[in-house]
Write an enzyme that holds these catalytic residues in place. Structure first.
Site, PDB file in Angstrom:
ATOM      1  CB  ALA A  13      66.414  29.036  90.362  1.00  0.00           C
ATOM      2  CB  CYS A  14      65.477  24.544  93.222  1.00  0.00           C
ATOM      3  SG  CYS A  14      66.994  23.727  92.732  1.00  0.00           S
ATOM      4  CG  LEU A  15      66.736  27.015  98.471  1.00  0.00           C
ATOM      5  CD1 LEU A  15      66.490  26.557  99.903  1.00  0.00           C
ATOM      6  CD2 LEU A  15      67.059  28.503  98.434  1.00  0.00           C
TER       7      LEU A  15
END
Length: 273
Positions: A174-176
């Protein structure tokens, strides 16, 4: 409903679209979707990947390589979430702002490329967690064919393996920004600390990794079966030294291990609406 039936349903639904732009991150779901769509529609499919500070370089390189291997047209855009008003404040519906920006830009790419529909890789499992980005997808008429075909993550991994896709057992990503607790400001420096820490752990051989940024504290999540690696004192010292060099003052291990959406555990039902 058998997995073969679901796959045929997916192909039939994609075939009806005639042309499509895939929101492509290089993860398990979007890679599988891109491969199936390209098999069905050929050059009527394009892949669109958004580069930003929340998207690690390693993920971009893998996405680019796969697109080149199968011969799909790959368009790279810039979608910098930190420039979106409200995003950096990290509200509970942060993903809504991100996805709205992303899908709006992909919609423009699709229009310029004479492509009719935008597809994303959301699957059936995504309906079981808090996913505010789905509202943005709905508003912008983005289609989620994996979800429509009742394919869950396990199905997608199994089919990916049978198709010879190396992403079949790729760890979830998942995005940071998802490593920063809601309400805590998202900054470039925090994202860099997270990416550097996670890359270090991956380089050490860990497969499923999250480094949650709690101010001075790094909370490490690894898959439950990998937790025992930290019984090695030499490894612990190495991790502590590196993460302190990166900027954390305290380094902790989440004893429960990695689980999807751990940052959502603190949200009330009211906050999810």
């Amino acid at each position: 409903m058998s997995i073969d039936y679901k796959l045929n349903m997916l192909k039939d639904n994609i075939r009806k679209l005639k042309s499509a732009a895939i929101a492509y991150s290089g993860g398990v779901d979007s890679t599988f979707l891109l491969k199936v769509a390209h098999d069905v529609l050929g050059d009527k499919v394009i892949a669109v990947t958004a580069k930003s500070s929340t998207y690690p370089e390693r993920e971009f390189k893998e996405a680019k390589q796969f697109a080149e291997e199968i011969g799909v047209k790959h368009i790279v855009i810039v979608s910098e979430e930190l420039d979106i008003e409200g995003f950096s404040k990290n509200p509970t519906n942060r993903c809504y702002f991100c996805k709205k920006e992303l899908f709006t830009k992909i919609k423009e790419v699709a229009r310029e490329s004479n492509v009719e529909k935008i597809l994303d890789g959301s699957n059936l499992d995504d309906t079981r967690d808090y996913r505010p980005g789905m509202e943005a997808a709905k508003e912008l008429d983005v289609i989620s064919p994996l979800k429509e075909a009742n394919l869950d993550k396990e199905d997608i991994r199994e089919l990916s393996k049978s198709m010879g896709l190396r992403t079949w057992n790729k760890p979830s990503f998942a995005c940071l920004s998802s490593r920063v607790p809601y309400g805590s400001e998202i900054t470039t420096s925090k994202l860099e600390m997270i990416e550097g820490s996670e890359q270090f752990l991956l380089d050490l051989g860990f497969r499923q990794v999250r480094v949650r940024h709690h101010g001075d504290i790094a909370r490490i999540e690894v898959s439950p079966e990998e937790r025992k690696k930290f019984f090695n004192v030499e490894l612990m010292d190495k991790v502590v030294d590196r993460l302190k060099d990166i900027g954390f003052k305290y380094v902790t291990l989440d004893l429960f291990g990695y689980r999807t959406g751990s940052m959502n555990e603190v949200l009330t039902e009211k906050e999810k609406k």
